[in-house]
Design a protein around this motif. Sequence first.
Motif, PDB file in Angstrom:
ATOM      1  N   ALA A   1      19.207   1.255 -14.902  1.00 53.97           N
ATOM      2  CA  ALA A   1      19.682   1.707 -13.591  1.00 53.97           C
ATOM      3  C   ALA A   1      20.218   3.133 -13.677  1.00 53.97           C
ATOM      4  N   ILE A   2      20.931   3.446 -14.748  1.00 50.90           N
ATOM      5  CA  ILE A   2      21.442   4.807 -14.933  1.00 50.90           C
ATOM      6  C   ILE A   2      20.296   5.777 -15.128  1.00 50.90           C
ATOM      7  N   ARG A   3      19.309   5.389 -15.934  1.00 51.06           N
ATOM      8  CA  ARG A   3      18.139   6.265 -16.149  1.00 51.06           C
ATOM      9  C   ARG A   3      17.392   6.502 -14.837  1.00 51.06           C
ATOM     10  N   PHE A   4      17.230   5.456 -14.045  1.00 50.60           N
ATOM     11  CA  PHE A   4      16.543   5.589 -12.757  1.00 50.60           C
ATOM     12  C   PHE A   4      17.300   6.547 -11.848  1.00 50.60           C
ATOM     13  N   TRP A   5      18.624   6.402 -11.790  1.00 52.83           N
ATOM     14  CA  TRP A   5      19.432   7.271 -10.924  1.00 52.83           C
ATOM     15  C   TRP A   5      19.334   8.725 -11.378  1.00 52.83           C
ATOM     16  N   LEU A   6      19.395   8.981 -12.678  1.00 53.38           N
ATOM     17  CA  LEU A   6      19.296  10.350 -13.188  1.00 53.38           C
ATOM     18  C   LEU A   6      17.922  10.938 -12.901  1.00 53.38           C
ATOM     19  N   ASP A   7      16.872  10.122 -12.999  1.00 58.45           N
ATOM     20  CA  ASP A   7      15.526  10.595 -12.669  1.00 58.45           C
ATOM     21  C   ASP A   7      15.398  10.894 -11.182  1.00 58.45           C
ATOM     22  N   GLN A   8      15.960  10.028 -10.343  1.00 55.89           N
ATOM     23  CA  GLN A   8      15.906  10.229  -8.896  1.00 55.89           C
ATOM     24  C   GLN A   8      16.544  11.552  -8.481  1.00 55.89           C
ATOM     25  N   HIS A   9      17.660  11.890  -9.110  1.00 56.55           N
ATOM     26  CA  HIS A   9      18.398  13.101  -8.765  1.00 56.55           C
ATOM     27  C   HIS A   9      17.991  14.302  -9.612  1.00 56.55           C
ATOM     28  N   ARG A  10      16.916  14.142 -10.393  1.00 53.88           N
ATOM     29  CA  ARG A  10      16.340  15.216 -11.205  1.00 53.88           C
ATOM     30  C   ARG A  10      17.377  15.884 -12.111  1.00 53.88           C
ATOM     31  N   ARG A  11      18.156  15.071 -12.790  1.00 52.02           N
ATOM     32  CA  ARG A  11      19.188  15.573 -13.707  1.00 52.02           C
ATOM     33  C   ARG A  11      18.673  15.405 -15.126  1.00 52.02           C
ATOM     34  N   LEU A  12      17.771  16.312 -15.498  1.00 55.10           N
ATOM     35  CA  LEU A  12      17.065  16.215 -16.772  1.00 55.10           C
ATOM     36  C   LEU A  12      18.008  16.371 -17.958  1.00 55.10           C
ATOM     37  N   ARG A  13      18.913  17.319 -17.887  1.00 54.05           N
ATOM     38  CA  ARG A  13      19.860  17.545 -18.982  1.00 54.05           C
ATOM     39  C   ARG A  13      20.733  16.311 -19.204  1.00 54.05           C
TER      40      ARG A  13
ATOM     41  N   ARG B   1      20.037  13.254 -18.333  1.00 55.87           N
ATOM     42  CA  ARG B   1      19.184  12.167 -18.819  1.00 55.87           C
ATOM     43  C   ARG B   1      18.940  12.312 -20.316  1.00 55.87           C
ATOM     44  N   ALA B   2      18.718  13.541 -20.770  1.00 56.09           N
ATOM     45  CA  ALA B   2      18.502  13.772 -22.203  1.00 56.09           C
ATOM     46  C   ALA B   2      19.759  13.420 -22.995  1.00 56.09           C
ATOM     47  N   LEU B   3      20.917  13.822 -22.495  1.00 54.74           N
ATOM     48  CA  LEU B   3      22.167  13.499 -23.180  1.00 54.74           C
ATOM     49  C   LEU B   3      22.430  11.987 -23.173  1.00 54.74           C
ATOM     50  N   PHE B   4      22.129  11.333 -22.067  1.00 45.49           N
ATOM     51  CA  PHE B   4      22.330   9.888 -21.969  1.00 45.49           C
ATOM     52  C   PHE B   4      21.434   9.160 -22.959  1.00 45.49           C
ATOM     53  N   ASP B   5      20.156   9.519 -23.006  1.00 46.01           N
ATOM     54  CA  ASP B   5      19.239   8.880 -23.943  1.00 46.01           C
ATOM     55  C   ASP B   5      19.668   9.133 -25.386  1.00 46.01           C
ATOM     56  N   PHE B   6      20.120  10.356 -25.653  1.00 47.00           N
ATOM     57  CA  PHE B   6      20.603  10.696 -26.991  1.00 47.00           C
ATOM     58  C   PHE B   6      21.822   9.848 -27.353  1.00 47.00           C
ATOM     59  N   ALA B   7      22.743   9.692 -26.412  1.00 42.67           N
ATOM     60  CA  ALA B   7      23.956   8.917 -26.664  1.00 42.67           C
ATOM     61  C   ALA B   7      23.631   7.451 -26.917  1.00 42.67           C
ATOM     62  N   ILE B   8      22.689   6.902 -26.161  1.00 43.13           N
ATOM     63  CA  ILE B   8      22.310   5.503 -26.345  1.00 43.13           C
ATOM     64  C   ILE B   8      21.677   5.297 -27.713  1.00 43.13           C
ATOM     65  N   ASP B   9      20.787   6.203 -28.118  1.00 45.93           N
ATOM     66  CA  ASP B   9      20.106   6.055 -29.406  1.00 45.93           C
ATOM     67  C   ASP B   9      21.030   6.285 -30.589  1.00 45.93           C
ATOM     68  N   SER B  10      21.943   7.235 -30.467  1.00 45.58           N
ATOM     69  CA  SER B  10      22.764   7.613 -31.616  1.00 45.58           C
ATOM     70  C   SER B  10      23.991   6.731 -31.795  1.00 45.58           C
ATOM     71  N   LYS B  11      24.486   6.134 -30.714  1.00 41.56           N
ATOM     72  CA  LYS B  11      25.706   5.328 -30.736  1.00 41.56           C
ATOM     73  C   LYS B  11      26.902   6.121 -31.254  1.00 41.56           C
ATOM     74  N   LEU B  12      26.899   7.423 -30.991  1.00 39.53           N
ATOM     75  CA  LEU B  12      28.020   8.280 -31.384  1.00 39.53           C
ATOM     76  C   LEU B  12      29.127   8.202 -30.350  1.00 39.53           C
ATOM     77  N   ARG B  13      30.307   8.644 -30.729  1.00 42.25           N
ATOM     78  CA  ARG B  13      31.407   8.777 -29.773  1.00 42.25           C
ATOM     79  C   ARG B  13      31.081   9.921 -28.817  1.00 42.25           C
ATOM     80  N   GLY B  14      31.700   9.872 -27.650  1.00 42.05           N
ATOM     81  CA  GLY B  14      31.441  10.891 -26.633  1.00 42.05           C
ATOM     82  C   GLY B  14      31.760  12.294 -27.104  1.00 42.05           C
ATOM     83  N   CYS B  15      32.844  12.453 -27.873  1.00 42.89           N
ATOM     84  CA  CYS B  15      33.224  13.782 -28.345  1.00 42.89           C
ATOM     85  C   CYS B  15      32.167  14.344 -29.296  1.00 42.89           C
ATOM     86  N   ASP B  16      31.474  13.478 -30.030  1.00 46.74           N
ATOM     87  CA  ASP B  16      30.425  13.941 -30.938  1.00 46.74           C
ATOM     88  C   ASP B  16      29.137  14.249 -30.176  1.00 46.74           C
TER      89      ASP B  16
END
Length: 125
Positions: free
Chosen positions: A35-47, A49-64
């Motif tokens: 749902a978050i990915r869909f919303w980011l795509d709908q609003h054309r927020r590419l940056r 979306r890239a950060l969100f996908d990176f955060a999901i894959d890496s499981k890093l803390r937000g500060c990292d």
Amino acid sequence: MGHSSLDPAFHELRPWNEGRLIGAKRALKQQQVWAIRFWLDQHRRLRDRALFDFAIDSKLRGCDVVKVRIGDVVSGGRVRDRAVVVQQKTKRPVQFELMDTARKTMRADAAKPGRKRGWRTNPTP
């Protein structure tokens, strides 16, 4: 100086976090992630979306996550399959694999005209 128990306002004071969840939160469900990915795509927020996908894959803390630059995961126009980031809190390197969705959005974001070296800095107009 404290509050007097005879003061009527004393009984109305509440802690700022009363009734809120404290500590670790539950992980996002797969439906919420999509749902978050869909919303980011709908609003054309590419940056974002890239950060969100990176955060999901890496499981890093937000500060990292926010300190990562595109150059840390992209080399020669190609997004790496694996990346290593040094955690701020533990000072230990963490290696993780980037999935296809994250690599695709990072590649698209890195290819945007006017994109500088990192996500942290906005392109100058």
